[in-house]
Design a protein around this motif. Sequence first.
Motif, PDB file in Angstrom:
ATOM      1  N   ILE A  45       0.836  -1.207   0.000  1.00 37.06           N
ATOM      2  CA  ILE A  45       0.000   0.000   0.000  1.00 37.06           C
ATOM      3  C   ILE A  45       0.867   1.252   0.000  1.00 37.06           C
ATOM      4  O   ILE A  45       0.613   2.202  -0.747  1.00 37.06           O
ATOM      5  CB  ILE A  45      -0.955  -0.019   1.208  1.00 37.06           C
ATOM      6  N   ARG A  46       1.902   1.266   0.829  1.00 36.39           N
ATOM      7  CA  ARG A  46       2.785   2.443   0.879  1.00 36.39           C
ATOM      8  C   ARG A  46       3.492   2.647  -0.464  1.00 36.39           C
ATOM      9  O   ARG A  46       3.666   3.784  -0.926  1.00 36.39           O
ATOM     10  CB  ARG A  46       3.795   2.291   2.008  1.00 36.39           C
ATOM     11  N   GLU A  47       3.926   1.572  -1.091  1.00 38.61           N
ATOM     12  CA  GLU A  47       4.616   1.694  -2.377  1.00 38.61           C
ATOM     13  C   GLU A  47       3.676   2.223  -3.456  1.00 38.61           C
ATOM     14  O   GLU A  47       4.032   3.120  -4.221  1.00 38.61           O
ATOM     15  CB  GLU A  47       5.184   0.331  -2.789  1.00 38.61           C
ATOM     16  N   VAL A  48       2.481   1.672  -3.526  1.00 36.97           N
ATOM     17  CA  VAL A  48       1.532   2.104  -4.544  1.00 36.97           C
ATOM     18  C   VAL A  48       1.103   3.543  -4.295  1.00 36.97           C
ATOM     19  O   VAL A  48       0.841   4.298  -5.250  1.00 36.97           O
ATOM     20  CB  VAL A  48       0.315   1.154  -4.576  1.00 36.97           C
ATOM     21  N   ALA A  49       1.058   3.947  -3.039  1.00 37.60           N
ATOM     22  CA  ALA A  49       0.697   5.325  -2.698  1.00 37.60           C
ATOM     23  C   ALA A  49       1.819   6.305  -3.007  1.00 37.60           C
ATOM     24  O   ALA A  49       1.630   7.525  -2.912  1.00 37.60           O
ATOM     25  CB  ALA A  49       0.322   5.419  -1.219  1.00 37.60           C
TER      26      ALA A  49
END
Length: 208
Positions: free
Chosen positions: A118-122
């Motif tokens: 989630i952090r990477e995609v965000a």
Amino acid sequence: MTVRVLFLSEGSSDQGLVSHVEGIAADQGVPVTVSAPDLRWLRSAVGHSVSDKLRAARELGGPYDVAVVQRDADNGPPEVRKAEITEAVHTQWPGLAHVPVVPVRMLEAWLLLDEQAIREVAGNPRGRVPLDLPKPTSVERIADPKQRLKETLAKASGCKGRRLTELQQRFPRNRHRLLDLLDRDGPVGEIPSWRTFVSDLTVALNGF
């Protein structure tokens, strides 16, 4: 024998499940070819029902051994969706083996557990803001997983103003990316609907 799989999704952004169908098959040592026709490009408009999609796919031709059909449970019990899929297959394509894929309530529930993804995609992989992600045992009880995922991506991004608006506009693409990154050996394996999908697909593939 190479098992010929027809994959029909609820929406185009759900077609990221194809790689997981292939991965599950590889785990079982079963060679497969997966076709996921984009029915939006047909000259005649195709309805949204499972029956409509099966009819259109059959008209396109091509031999298949099994259909994998994804349909979110939404606000109803998954058994209703499974019965809907079974009836549609029996009506539109008698004799074709099928595997229903029914996330509860929406597929987004499967994407709410991997903090690093989630952090990477965000766009903020080193972010430290707590995301308060749900536990696998409770994620299927979230009333609106899609909205929860949008809010979680926003929180993880740290964006505000115009940058936040741009992030929110990219939600379909970000959702697709999260589905690509979904770790089959990760927390999703604790979600009942995912386990059912894997089990049903495994049984179907090993039947050939």
